[in-house]
Enzyme design. Sequence first.
Site, mmCIF file in Angstrom:
data_model
loop_
_atom_site.group_PDB
_atom_site.id
_atom_site.type_symbol
_atom_site.label_atom_id
_atom_site.label_comp_id
_atom_site.label_asym_id
_atom_site.label_seq_id
_atom_site.Cartn_x
_atom_site.Cartn_y
_atom_site.Cartn_z
ATOM 1 N N LYS A 168 -4.603 8.428 7.225
ATOM 2 C CA LYS A 168 -5.930 8.199 7.813
ATOM 3 C C LYS A 168 -6.733 9.505 7.859
ATOM 4 O O LYS A 168 -7.926 9.512 7.601
ATOM 5 C CB LYS A 168 -5.807 7.589 9.218
ATOM 6 C CG LYS A 168 -5.426 6.109 9.215
ATOM 7 C CD LYS A 168 -6.562 5.247 8.659
ATOM 8 C CE LYS A 168 -6.194 3.787 8.578
ATOM 9 N NZ LYS A 168 -7.207 2.974 7.875
ATOM 10 N N ASP A 215 -7.846 -10.616 1.061
ATOM 11 C CA ASP A 215 -6.591 -10.058 1.539
ATOM 12 C C ASP A 215 -5.610 -10.146 0.375
ATOM 13 O O ASP A 215 -5.933 -10.726 -0.661
ATOM 14 C CB ASP A 215 -6.076 -10.797 2.786
ATOM 15 C CG ASP A 215 -5.282 -9.873 3.697
ATOM 16 O OD1 ASP A 215 -5.676 -9.669 4.857
ATOM 17 O OD2 ASP A 215 -4.240 -9.339 3.229
ATOM 18 N N ILE A 216 -4.422 -9.608 0.590
ATOM 19 C CA ILE A 216 -3.482 -9.559 -0.542
ATOM 20 C C ILE A 216 -3.022 -10.959 -0.963
ATOM 21 O O ILE A 216 -2.750 -11.195 -2.130
ATOM 22 C CB ILE A 216 -2.293 -8.614 -0.232
ATOM 23 C CG1 ILE A 216 -1.490 -8.328 -1.495
ATOM 24 C CG2 ILE A 216 -1.416 -9.144 0.890
ATOM 25 C CD1 ILE A 216 -0.735 -7.032 -1.457
ATOM 26 N N ARG A 217 -2.975 -11.890 -0.005
ATOM 27 C CA ARG A 217 -2.604 -13.273 -0.350
ATOM 28 C C ARG A 217 -3.506 -14.273 0.351
ATOM 29 O O ARG A 217 -3.913 -14.057 1.490
ATOM 30 C CB ARG A 217 -1.149 -13.555 0.043
ATOM 31 C CG ARG A 217 -0.232 -13.599 -1.160
ATOM 32 C CD ARG A 217 1.216 -13.729 -0.767
ATOM 33 N NE ARG A 217 1.740 -12.477 -0.185
ATOM 34 C CZ ARG A 217 2.017 -11.392 -0.909
ATOM 35 N NH1 ARG A 217 1.840 -11.386 -2.213
ATOM 36 N NH2 ARG A 217 2.478 -10.306 -0.330
ATOM 37 N N TYR A 243 1.090 7.157 8.603
ATOM 38 C CA TYR A 243 -0.168 6.446 8.870
ATOM 39 C C TYR A 243 -1.263 7.445 9.270
ATOM 40 O O TYR A 243 -2.368 7.436 8.723
ATOM 41 C CB TYR A 243 0.086 5.442 10.004
ATOM 42 C CG TYR A 243 -1.130 4.691 10.491
ATOM 43 C CD1 TYR A 243 -1.808 3.814 9.660
ATOM 44 C CD2 TYR A 243 -1.570 4.843 11.802
ATOM 45 C CE1 TYR A 243 -2.917 3.113 10.116
ATOM 46 C CE2 TYR A 243 -2.667 4.132 12.271
ATOM 47 C CZ TYR A 243 -3.341 3.271 11.421
ATOM 48 O OH TYR A 243 -4.424 2.580 11.880
ATOM 49 N N LEU A 246 -7.502 -10.534 6.799
ATOM 50 C CA LEU A 246 -6.716 -11.469 7.617
ATOM 51 C C LEU A 246 -5.960 -10.743 8.726
ATOM 52 O O LEU A 246 -5.236 -11.360 9.497
ATOM 53 C CB LEU A 246 -5.724 -12.237 6.735
ATOM 54 C CG LEU A 246 -6.366 -13.073 5.612
ATOM 55 C CD1 LEU A 246 -5.285 -13.766 4.797
ATOM 56 C CD2 LEU A 246 -7.330 -14.096 6.176
ATOM 57 N N GLY A 247 -6.141 -9.450 8.828
ATOM 58 C CA GLY A 247 -5.461 -8.687 9.873
ATOM 59 C C GLY A 247 -6.131 -8.856 11.222
ATOM 60 O O GLY A 247 -7.066 -9.656 11.380
ATOM 61 N N GLN A 248 -5.646 -8.079 12.198
ATOM 62 C CA GLN A 248 -6.121 -8.224 13.580
ATOM 63 C C GLN A 248 -7.626 -8.005 13.679
ATOM 64 O O GLN A 248 -8.347 -8.826 14.241
ATOM 65 C CB GLN A 248 -5.391 -7.217 14.478
ATOM 66 C CG GLN A 248 -5.709 -7.391 15.955
ATOM 67 C CD GLN A 248 -5.372 -6.160 16.790
ATOM 68 O OE1 GLN A 248 -5.185 -5.068 16.264
ATOM 69 N NE2 GLN A 248 -5.301 -6.346 18.097
HETATM 70 N N1 SER Z 1 -3.036 0.608 16.576
HETATM 71 C C1 SER Z 1 -2.611 1.582 15.611
HETATM 72 C C2 SER Z 1 -1.157 1.703 15.576
HETATM 73 O O1 SER Z 1 -0.557 1.600 16.623
HETATM 74 C C3 SER Z 1 -3.210 2.910 15.922
HETATM 75 O O2 SER Z 1 -4.438 3.017 15.289
HETATM 76 O O3 SER Z 1 -0.600 1.936 14.554
#
Ligand code: SER
Length: 320
Positions: free
Chosen positions: A148, A36-38, A144, A12-14
């Site tokens: 990754k 998705d989680i919900r 993040y 459901l994300g971008q």
């Molecule tokens: N769009 C991401 C962020 O800004 C980068 O991969 O966290």
Amino acid sequence: MQKDKILLTGALGQIGSELSQTLRDVYGEANVVVSDIRRPADLTIDEVIFEEINVLDTQRLGEVIAKYKITQIYHLAAVLSASGEQDPLFAWQINMDGTLNVLDAAREFSLHKVYFPSSIAVFGKDTPKHNTPQHTIMNPSTIYGISKLTGERWCEYYFRKYGLDVRSLRYPGIISYKTPPGGGTTDYAVDIYYKAAEGKKFECFLKENTYLPMMYMPDAIKATLDIMNAPAEKVKIRSSYNITAMSFSPKEVYQTIQKQVSDFKISYKPDFRQEIADSWPASIDDSVARQDWDWQPDFDLSKMTDDMLINLRKLKEVLV
Ligand code: SER
């Protein structure tokens, strides 16, 4: 040959909300499971097969894979860069344990392929800033980026050790008009279009000359399907490929929008995300992806701006 059955996590994300639609078009509605989680309250399309999955719940993940005889996973669930800095341990858990759970389930159930989205966030302050090469110093500073980069290493490890066909791209900032992103540092480049189309002024959380690599969503979807459908021998990099389409600063995207929205106003109020952006590349060298599996973007800044504004204005008319 067994027909492919696809599972998306974080659907459901971008990226997930657009990628899942494209995958349904390509593979058929019955062959794509969206998770998705919900469960969203407004999930009204009957044809969408939706399952609630928390990627930390390995048992649930296994149940869904077995129930639908899944053969491919697109593992999109993740906490992005800016949100990750608010709760680093939580971001590490979702991004790292979630990825390991997916890789391990893929091995256990002998899945055909796994897709893992990586990011320009894997690079850091010691990385060459301009035309960042495929192989270079990494040293990411956000949780993040650290998760990754570690995810990339695990992907390559699963490929070498277990023969799992994992494929991955280092996405730049992704711009789209259908589902807004959440918690990223590149998100300003989406928000600026929304404000312009709504006739509002825009306050930017990055400085005017902060260049970052970017890509329009149709190119991101195309790149994802291209790498997933490329013959295995063409996918020579099993950590993650650099890809890009353009590089611009807040000032440059503002000036491009202003050609069409002449009274559009911008102001700058940099916050903690400036430091994140400063640690990332300004532009990316994606020649290895171009060479290995013929990657080629379709949209530059002006073509994307035309398309974004046309579509956001259409959406506005529907809502009014
Ligand atoms: N769009 C991401 C962020 O800004 C980068 O991969 O966290």
